[in-house]
Motif scaffolding. Structure first.
Motif, PDB file in Angstrom:
ATOM      1  N   LEU A 113      -3.201  -9.656   3.378  1.00 29.03           N
ATOM      2  CA  LEU A 113      -4.429  -9.525   2.597  1.00 29.03           C
ATOM      3  C   LEU A 113      -4.492  -8.170   1.898  1.00 29.03           C
ATOM      4  O   LEU A 113      -4.952  -8.079   0.746  1.00 29.03           O
ATOM      5  CB  LEU A 113      -5.649  -9.710   3.504  1.00 29.03           C
ATOM      6  N   THR A 114      -4.042  -7.130   2.582  1.00 28.27           N
ATOM      7  CA  THR A 114      -4.000  -5.810   1.946  1.00 28.27           C
ATOM      8  C   THR A 114      -3.072  -5.819   0.739  1.00 28.27           C
ATOM      9  O   THR A 114      -3.412  -5.286  -0.334  1.00 28.27           O
ATOM     10  CB  THR A 114      -3.525  -4.753   2.956  1.00 28.27           C
ATOM     11  N   LEU A 115      -1.903  -6.425   0.910  1.00 25.01           N
ATOM     12  CA  LEU A 115      -0.952  -6.511  -0.201  1.00 25.01           C
ATOM     13  C   LEU A 115      -1.510  -7.340  -1.345  1.00 25.01           C
ATOM     14  O   LEU A 115      -1.434  -6.934  -2.515  1.00 25.01           O
ATOM     15  CB  LEU A 115       0.361  -7.112   0.305  1.00 25.01           C
ATOM     16  N   ALA A 116      -2.092  -8.511  -1.038  1.00 27.24           N
ATOM     17  CA  ALA A 116      -2.614  -9.386  -2.087  1.00 27.24           C
ATOM     18  C   ALA A 116      -3.793  -8.746  -2.807  1.00 27.24           C
ATOM     19  O   ALA A 116      -3.904  -8.826  -4.041  1.00 27.24           O
ATOM     20  CB  ALA A 116      -3.017 -10.732  -1.489  1.00 27.24           C
ATOM     21  N   ALA A 117      -4.694  -8.101  -2.057  1.00 23.67           N
ATOM     22  CA  ALA A 117      -5.859  -7.464  -2.685  1.00 23.67           C
ATOM     23  C   ALA A 117      -5.423  -6.297  -3.565  1.00 23.67           C
ATOM     24  O   ALA A 117      -5.954  -6.112  -4.675  1.00 23.67           O
ATOM     25  CB  ALA A 117      -6.834  -6.991  -1.608  1.00 23.67           C
TER      26      ALA A 117
END
Length: 326
Positions: A113-117
Motif C-alpha cells: 500500500l505504501t508503494l502503490a500510494a
C-alpha cells in the motif's frame, strides 16, 4: 398518498445505494472468478499443507490434509463453504504457513500500500506537470508533452524498472538497486510504477482540456475579463482533471497488480511477492485473500473518486438528479 411519500429518494442516497450494490457485486464476482481460476491450476493444494510441491509426502499425509481443509469435498461444497466464511470475515488459514490469512496479509499489505500510494501520488504529480504544459498556448510544447505521455504510457513496468536500476543504481549510484526498507529504497520502485500511469492519466486529462478549450463557458469566462492564468487554472485544468480522477480507482488496481512484478525486481517485501509465492505453492486461502483485499481497495478508491468527481463537476450532480426523477 402524501406528496412526501411519493417523493423519489435523494440523489445522493440513491447514488450511495447503487455504488454499494455495485461494490458488493464486484467483490462477489472477483471472489468467484479467483476461486474457479485457482481450481484450474495444475497440482494438488494439499501438497502446500504438507511441505509444498515436491515434498514427496505420503498418500496418507495428503489424504489427511485434504480431509483437514475440506479439499476432498466436491468443488461446489468447497465454494459454498468459502462464501460462508467470507461473509463471516474469515479468510481461512494459510496451507503453507499454518497461520490465519489475515495475519499473512497484515504483514504483506502495508509495504505494498505504501508503494502503490507513493506511485499514485507520483503519477498525479507527473501528470499535472504535463497538463500544465497542455493547458498553455504553445502548440509545440503541447505536442512535445503529448509525445512524452504516449511514450511513458507504453513503457512496460518491468522494462522501465530494469532501466532505472541500470541508470540510477548501476551507472550513477544515487539509489539502491535492492529495496532497503527506507525512503531511498522506495524511489525507484515507485517511479517504475508511476511513470506509465502518469502517461495514461495525462493522455485522458488532455482530451478533457481540449474539449474544455472549445467549450462555450471558456468564451464566457474571457468575456467576463478572466486572466489567462485564471482561465488556465480555474477552468481548463479543473475540467481537464475530472476524467483522470475517474480513473484513479483503475490506476490503484493497476498499481497493485504491477507491484507484484516490481517487488520481485527490487526484492521488496509486500503483497505482490506474497501472492506470487502463494500461487507457486498453491496456497489457495492466501491467494484468495490477497485478491479480495486488492479488489476491496479498488472499490473503495473508486467510490471516493466518484464522490470527488461529483464535487468538482456540478454537471454530474445534475445528471444524478435527472436519473432520480425517472
Amino acid at each position: 398518498m402524501s406528496t412526501s411519500a411519493a417523493r423519489p429518494p435523494h440523489p445522493t442516497l440513491r447514488r450511495a445505494a447503487i455504488a454499494l450494490g455495485g461494490a458488493v457485486a464486484v467483490l462477489f464476482t472477483v471472489a468467484t472468478l479467483a476461486f474457479l481460476a485457482l481450481q484450474l491450476l495444475p497440482g494438488d493444494s494439499a501438497e502446500a499443507a504438507v511441505g509444498g510441491p515436491g515434498s514427496q509426502a505420503s498418500a496418507e499425509a495428503l489424504a489427511a490434509a485434504r480431509a483437514q481443509y475440506g479439499l476432498d469435498r466436491p468443488i461446489v461444497v468447497q465454494y459454498l463453504d468459502f462464501l460462508g466464511r467470507l461473509l463471516r470475515g474469515d479468510l481461512g488459514t494459510s496451507y503453507a504457513q499454518r497461520i490465519p490469512v489475515t495475519e499473512v496479509l497484515a504483514h504483506a499489505l502495508p509495504p505494498t500500500l505504501t508503494l502503490a500510494a507513493t506511485a499514485l501520488l507520483g503519477a498525479w504529480v507527473l501528470a499535472f506537470l504535463s497538463l500544465l504544459v497542455a493547458s498553455g498556448n504553445s502548440r509545440v510544447a503541447r505536442a512535445a508533452a503529448s509525445a512524452l505521455d504516449l511514450v511513458a504510457a507504453a513503457m512496460p513496468n518491468f522494462w522501465l524498472a530494469s532501466l532505472l536500476v541500470l541508470l540510477f543504481a548501476g551507472t550513477l549510484g544515487w539509489l539502491p538497486a535492492v529495496s532497503t526498507g527506507g525512503p531511498s529504497g522506495l524511489v525507484l520502485p515507485a517511479l517504475a510504477l508511476a511513470i506509465p500511469t502518469a502517461g495514461f492519466i495525462a493522455q485522458v486529462c488532455r482530451s478533457g482540456i481540449d474539449d474544455a478549450r472549445s467549450a462555450p463557458f471558456i468564451d464566457s469566462a474571457r468575456a467576463r475579463g478572466e486572466t489567462p492564468l485564471g482561465l488556465r487554472f480555474r477552468h481548463l485544468l479543473r475540467h481537464g482533471i475530472v476524467p483522470g480522477l475517474t480513473l484513479t480507482g483503475w490506476a490503484l488496481g493497476s498499481l497493485l497488480g504491477g507491484a507484484a512484478v516490481i517487488e520481485v525486481v527490487f526484492a521488496r517485501p509486500g503483497l505482490g511477492r506474497t501472492l506470487v509465492s502463494a500461487v507457486l505453492a498453491r496456497d489457495v486461502p492466501v491467494v484468495l485473500g490477497g485478491v479480495l483485499i486488492s479488489a476491496l481497495a479498488y472499490v473503495v478508491v473508486t467510490l471516493v473518486t466518484d464522490l470527488l468527481v461529483a464535487r468538482l463537476d456540478p454537471r454530474t450532480e445534475g445528471r444524478i438528479e435527472a436519473m432520480a426523477r425517472v
